[in-house]
Design an enzyme around this catalytic site. Structure first.
Site, PDB file in Angstrom:
ATOM      1  N   GLU A 105       0.999  -1.229   0.023  1.00  0.00           N
ATOM      2  CA  GLU A 105      -0.128   0.040  -0.073  1.00  0.00           C
ATOM      3  C   GLU A 105       0.845   1.254   0.089  1.00  0.00           C
ATOM      4  O   GLU A 105       1.690   1.438   0.933  1.00  0.00           O
ATOM      5  CB  GLU A 105      -0.818  -0.041   1.181  1.00  0.00           C
ATOM      6  CG  GLU A 105      -1.867   1.030   1.047  1.00  0.00           C
ATOM      7  CD  GLU A 105      -2.820   1.499   2.382  1.00  0.00           C
ATOM      8  OE1 GLU A 105      -2.440   1.041   3.435  1.00  0.00           O
ATOM      9  OE2 GLU A 105      -3.995   1.707   2.255  1.00  0.00           O
ATOM     10  N   ARG A 325       4.498 -12.599  11.575  1.00  0.00           N
ATOM     11  CA  ARG A 325       4.852 -11.209  11.293  1.00  0.00           C
ATOM     12  C   ARG A 325       6.218 -10.960  11.863  1.00  0.00           C
ATOM     13  O   ARG A 325       7.008 -11.422  12.626  1.00  0.00           O
ATOM     14  CB  ARG A 325       3.827 -10.513  12.240  1.00  0.00           C
ATOM     15  CG  ARG A 325       3.747  -9.173  11.704  1.00  0.00           C
ATOM     16  CD  ARG A 325       2.418  -8.591  12.504  1.00  0.00           C
ATOM     17  NE  ARG A 325       2.765  -7.239  12.743  1.00  0.00           N
ATOM     18  CZ  ARG A 325       1.777  -6.585  13.153  1.00  0.00           C
ATOM     19  NH1 ARG A 325       0.549  -6.842  13.759  1.00  0.00           N
ATOM     20  NH2 ARG A 325       1.722  -4.966  13.037  1.00  0.00           N
ATOM     21  N   LYS A 335       3.807   2.715  11.229  1.00  0.00           N
ATOM     22  CA  LYS A 335       3.956   4.208  10.829  1.00  0.00           C
ATOM     23  C   LYS A 335       3.550   5.034  11.831  1.00  0.00           C
ATOM     24  O   LYS A 335       4.308   6.093  11.870  1.00  0.00           O
ATOM     25  CB  LYS A 335       3.037   4.455   9.603  1.00  0.00           C
ATOM     26  CG  LYS A 335       3.601   4.352   8.255  1.00  0.00           C
ATOM     27  CD  LYS A 335       2.658   4.406   7.152  1.00  0.00           C
ATOM     28  CE  LYS A 335       1.624   3.237   7.149  1.00  0.00           C
ATOM     29  NZ  LYS A 335       0.635   3.000   5.888  1.00  0.00           N
TER      30      LYS A 335
END
Ligand SMILES: [Zn+2]
Length: 572
Positions: A105, A325, A335
């Site tokens: 993304e 992960r 972020k």
């Protein structure tokens, strides 16, 4: 190399890696990558690439391999075999039929997690001689920014990832609308004008709203209203007819489309109704023919929804492969947390060497090969949560740097040392104890030296110390200047060996030493970046920007951009 030959070489490489069929796009990129001057001749480059691809694709795989071996044996690397031996096989994978994707993304800079998952998708596509898509999941106009698209392309290239096709989800808006209408026509989607809060509450308690019972005509009319601007942002969404009591809450009539009144960096204001993540991904994975979705566990609940959307539309579902992960201790990839660091003034940019962004890691002196090897050796398909330790990545990086990094002298917190009874002159010191290819330098030596502060502070009168490659000295007194006397040039046993810098030719050096950004979950580490000042030997001035050297007894450091000799410490 002539243009034709260059094109042929890369077309062969591309074909060999993809079951015998090359594509012009990656070939052109490789040609320009090898010779950036070709940008000026892009027309000729394209033609040469097309011709080469045509020729190569008419050959058999064996012939391609043979020809590549003659033309550029270095490209038929053994690394490939080595790497693939270490990866667990992909379930349900068939040679030549695997399709995977890089689905970034473009709403932030690429980080180490993207790198590792991108590498897995790439390596598996290559291992099974399949194909890899780069597909930007860019259907949230408020979040996506042009610079982020390029951050991913650049980052993937840096890691040696080659993709066969590239597209943006935002390219397919008309198609998304068609599929939406099909679902509405089937009675499987409805336009809901409940408030966000009401939808959230109803989903929580498992109740349907009154809009769910609307007939197809009403829904089509309202959908038309969404597209034509009769509704404003937040006034209507298109929702899936799921199951409001489903134990997987993502199945409780999730929104498929919403209105976003914000220009998109690529399509401007042409579209105002945007698909949500799950809908766009379901359709795109089908359109791209994705066979294997490699993803981390936090997306697991979404598989069911995406599979359901595809099953309604008669599309085949991919095989999901889950890995844990990529979380690193002390350095969030989130972020939000990184932005908090920038906003606190502790870091200025996203390429800060403390950041887990690709640019941050590169600036710190982490090699792309290290990330590759780390990914291959550390990833297992597992449901288990695990936190990676940076020290493991550093260890891999060190192993790769050790045989090829020049050794240089740097004295942190320097203290002067005066040697009596030494005639001075010049000494030749190799840049590497074993790798003779790195050569050597001649250092002018005299009476006065800088030595590291911590070593000087530990000295006592009477101590014997060896200045590496140069001489032994006996300490006479320790003050602002350490006074010592010459004790011969031949190495002695059991004597501490230290680095040194002649005062006359010393170069001022600053080394930034990055540490963990967070002390625990939410506590920012106020001392995450230390600045160590000192002097380097004159050869330090010749270190190029981006070169990584080892400052002896200090660590591996990369020369940062700028005129001053500023280095960033990668690790010990
Ligand atoms: Zn409603």
């Amino acid at each position: 190399m002539r243009l034709e030959e260059l094109a042929l070489k890369w077309a062969l490489k591309n074909a060999v890696e993809h079951g015998g069929k090359a594509l012009p796009g990656p070939v052109i990129a490789k040609m320009i990558g090898e010779d950036s001057g070709l940008r000026e001749r892009i027309g000729e480059v394209k033609e040469a690439a097309m011709r080469a691809v045509e020729r190569v694709n008419s050959m058999g795989l064996e012939e391609q391999r043979r020809l590549l071996g003659e033309l550029a044996p270095e490209l038929l690397e053994e690394r490939r075999v080595e790497e693939e031996k270490k990866l667990p096989p992909l379930p349900g994978a068939e040679k030549g039929k695997v399709v995977t994707r890089l689905p970034p993304e473009p709403s932030g800079y690429m980080h180490v997690g993207h790198a590792m998952s991108g590498l897995l998708n790439y390596l598996y596509a290559r291992m099974y001689e399949g194909r890899l898509w780069l597909r930007f999941e860019d259907t949230d106009p408020r979040k996506v920014k042009p610079e982020y698209y390029e951050s991913f392309r650049k980052g993937y290239r840096w890691l040696g990832i080659e993709w066969d096709h590239e597209k943006n989800n935002s390219d397919d808006m008309e198609l998304f609308y068609e599929y939406a209408e099909r679902l509405i026509g089937m009675g499987k989607a409805y336009v809901c004008s409940c408030s966000v809060e009401r939808v959230r509450e109803l989903r929580r308690i498992g109740e349907e709203c009154e809009h769910r019972g609307q007939d197809v005509e009403t829904n089509l009319r309202l959908w038309e209203g969404m597209l034509s601007g009769r509704f404003r942002e937040g006034e209507a969404t298109l929702r899936l007819v799921g199951d409001m009591k489903h134990k997987n809450t993502t199945m409780r009539d999730p929104a498929l489309f919403r209105i976003v009144e914000h220009p998109h960096p690529l399509t401007g204001t042409r579209y105002r109704v945007w698909p949500l993540y799950d809908f766009a991904v379901s359709i795109e994975d089908h359109l791209c023919g994705v066979t294997h979705v490699l993803r981390t566990s936090e997306f697991a609940l979404r598989d069911e929804l995406q599979n359901y959307i595809r099953s309604l539309l008669g599309m085949r579902n991919p095989i999901y492969v889950e890995y844990s992960r990529f979380e690193f201790r002390g350095t969030p990839v989130s972020k939000r947390k990184l932005r908090a660091i920038i906003e606190s003034g502790l870091a200025r940019s996203w390429d800060d060497p403390r950041f887990p962004t690709i640019e941050g890691l590169r600036r710190r002196g982490i090699l792309p090969e290290a990330i590759r090897e780390f990914t291959i050796t550390q990833t297992g398909f597992t449901y288990a949560e695990r936190i990676y330790d940076w020290s493991l990545l550093y260890a891999v990086n060190r192993k790769l740097l050790d045989p090829k990094a020049r050794r240089l002298f740097f004295t942190p917190e320097p203290v002067k040392l005066r040697v009596r009874g030494f005639e001075g002159g010049e000494v030749e010191a190799p840049y590497h104890p074993e790798n003779k290819e790195l050569g050597s330098r001649r250092i002018r030596v005299g009476e006065l030296y800088y030595v590291p502060g911590p070593d000087a502070r530990a000295m006592r009168p009477g101590d014997l110390v060896r200045l590496k490659y140069l001489m032994n000295v006996r300490v006479l007194s320790v003050g602002e200047v350490v006074e010592a006397e010459f004790q011969g040039r031949e190495p002695l046993r059991d004597v501490k060996i230290i680095q040194w810098v002649p005062v006359e030719d010393a170069v001022e050096v600053e080394v930034l030493v990055p540490g963990p950004l967070y002390l625990d979950e939410d506590e920012i580490n106020p001392e995450s970046l230390k600045v160590v000042k000192g002097f380097g030997e004159s050869a330090v001035a010749s270190v190029d920007v981006d070169e990584i050297v080892q400052f002896e007894r200090f660590g591996f450091c990369r020369r940062d951009r700028g005129d001053k000799a500023v280095f960033i410490k990668a690790h010990d």
